[in-house]
Design a protein around this motif. Sequence first.
Motif, PDB file in Angstrom:
ATOM      1  N   UNK A 186       0.977  -1.357  -0.123  1.00 33.63           N
ATOM      2  CA  UNK A 186       0.169   0.068  -0.096  1.00 33.63           C
ATOM      3  C   UNK A 186       0.444   1.537   0.252  1.00 33.63           C
ATOM      4  N   UNK A 187       2.174   1.271   1.201  1.00 32.91           N
ATOM      5  CA  UNK A 187       3.280   2.558   0.314  1.00 32.91           C
ATOM      6  C   UNK A 187       3.957   2.463  -0.411  1.00 32.91           C
ATOM      7  N   UNK A 188       3.668   1.643  -1.150  1.00 31.55           N
ATOM      8  CA  UNK A 188       4.234   1.424  -2.753  1.00 31.55           C
ATOM      9  C   UNK A 188       3.442   2.659  -3.358  1.00 31.55           C
ATOM     10  N   UNK A 189       1.853   1.633  -3.606  1.00 40.14           N
ATOM     11  CA  UNK A 189       0.659   2.492  -4.748  1.00 40.14           C
ATOM     12  C   UNK A 189       0.021   2.845  -3.768  1.00 40.14           C
ATOM     13  N   UNK A 190       0.530   4.027  -3.411  1.00 37.24           N
ATOM     14  CA  UNK A 190      -0.615   4.911  -2.818  1.00 37.24           C
ATOM     15  C   UNK A 190      -1.013   5.970  -3.282  1.00 37.24           C
TER      16      UNK A 190
END
Length: 577
Positions: free
Chosen positions: A163-167
Motif C-alpha cells: 500500500x505504501x508503494x501504490x498509494x
Amino acid sequence: MLTILGCFLSGISAIFSLIPFLYIWLIVRDIFEVLPHLSEATNLAYYGWMTVVFAFVSILIYFAALMCTHLAAFRVARNMRSQALHHIVKLPLGYFSGQGSGKLRRIIDESSGQTESFLAHQLPDLTGAYVAPVAMIAMLFTFDWRLGLISLAPMLIGFLFMARMAGSSMAAKMAEYQSALENMNNEAVEYVRGIPVVKTFQQSVFSFKNFHDAIMRYKKWVVEYTISLRLPMTCFTVCINAIFAFLIPAGILLIASAVDYKAFLLDFIFYVLFTPYCTVMMTRILFSSENSMLARDATARVMNILQEQPLKEPANPVSPKDSSVTFDNVTFTYKNAKQPALKSVSFHLSQGSTYALVGPSGGGKTTVASLIPRFWDVDEGMIMVGGVDVRHIATEELMSHISFVFQDTHLFKKSLLENIRAAKPNASRQEVMKAAKAAQCEDIIAKMPKGLDTVVGTKGVYLSGGEAQRIALARAILKDAPIIVLDEATAFADPENEHQIQLAFKELTKGKTVLMIAHRLSTVRNADCIIVIKDGVIKEQGSHDELLAMSGLYSKMWMDYRSSVTWKVGKEVALNA
C-alpha cells in the motif's frame, strides 16, 4: 462491454485455477490413507485427470478473457490516437510552439499504447488478482483456521508495504516519471532532427547539452525514486516469500498437541502446497496496481490534449479586402507568463510595402509575427488583415493569405519536389521547378543524385541550414500568398547562401505586403518602414534615415552594428597581416 466480459471471465478463470490444488491435496490424502498399499488408492487417476481438466479449463477461460479485452483495448487505443490526432490539427499553431514534437508523439502514441496494454493484459489480471484472494482466504480457513491465520499474517504485513508503494504519493511519482520520459524523448527528437544543421555549423557539443541535461535529470529522478522504493519493496518481497518461515515452526508446535496428527499433517501439506500460489497472487496485485497508475496517468495526458480548446471559428466569416495588416492597441501574454509579451502595440502595414521589425532579443518581434496568422488570439485590441479582424476570417482563408518563413526550417523526409509542393499540393512539376528557380535552388537540385526527386534525409542526402532555407522560400513562392512574414530567414545562412536568399527574397516579395524580422540591420535598411520594438512596446518607427535622425534606440543599434562590422574587418586584417 467486451472489457466487462473479459474481466468477468478472468475472475472465473482465477477461481478455477484454485481447484487443482484441492485435487492435489485429495491425491496426497488418499496416498496417506492407504500407505504402504498404494494399489488400494483407486481414485488417484480420477483426481489427477480432474487436476489437468480444471487447469486446462482455467487456461481456456483466461484465453477467452484476453481475446475480449484485447479486442476492446485495440479499439480504445485506436480511438484515443484518432481523436487526439483529429483534435490537434484543430489547435492553433501557437500550441505546438510550446509542445515539442517528441513530447506530443510520446503522449499520443505511447500513452495510447500503455492504455492498450493495461486494458488488454493488466486489467483482466487485476480482476483475477482481486477475485482470487477472496477464494484463497476462504480456502485458507477451510482446513485449519490456525494454519490459515498464520499463513495470512505475513501476507497482511506485505500488503501494508505494498500500500505504501501504490498509494496517492506513488501515483504522483508515476506522473513525474512519465514527465521525465517525455522531456527526455522530446530533447532526443529535437537533437536528432537538428543534426544536419548542427553538423553544418560545428555545434555538436553545445547542441547536445539540452539532450544530456534531460538524460541527467531523468537519471537523478530514477535513482531517487528507486532508493525511495528500496526499503518497502525489500520488506514486501521478504514478507510474501516468508510464509514458510511462519508456517513450519507453527506446524511443528501444533502437531505436538493435535488429537489426530495424521489429519493435521494432511492439512499442513495442503498449506505447504497452496501458499506459494498466494505469493504469486500478491505479486500480481502489486504489479497490476502499478500498471493501473501508469494507465491512469497516460489517459490523463491524452485527455489534457483533448481538453485544449481550438480557436473559435467565425460563425459568419468575412473575407479580407486587401493585403494590409493593422495592429490596433494589441496586448498579449503567453500562457503562465507573468508579464505581457506585447503591450498596447499599434501599427499599420500598407498593401504592397515592405516593413522591418527590429529590436533587442526577447523584445516581442516573433510574437508580433506569430499573431498575424493567428497562432494565438490577442488578450486585448485587434489585429486586422485587409480591414477585417483575423478572428472573423476563416482559418483556412487566413492561412491562404499569409506565407510564413520560419527561422528554423523543417524539411520532411520526402523528395525536394514534395517538400516544395507542400505549399500547394495540386501544383504541377513545372510550377514547382519555376518556384525553385525563383528561390535560387537550381544549384541545390543540380547536385542531387535524382534532382527534384531526391529524398532529403536518406542515404547521406542532407542540406545545410542556408540550403534548407532556400527550399522553404521556394515553398513560399509557390504558395504565392499576398502577405509574407519572414522571421530571421537568414539566421542559419553562410555568406554565399545569404546572397542567394536575398535574391530569392526579391522574387518572393514582388508586389507583396512584407514583414521582415532581422537582427542584421543591413538587410532591412531599405525597407519602406522600420518598426523598433523593445520589451513588448513600439519605441520608434520610420525609414532608416528618419530613425537615424531621431538619435534614439535604432540609431544606437545601428552604431553598434557598424562598430561590430568594423571590429570584424579590423580583426581579419590583423590576422592576415
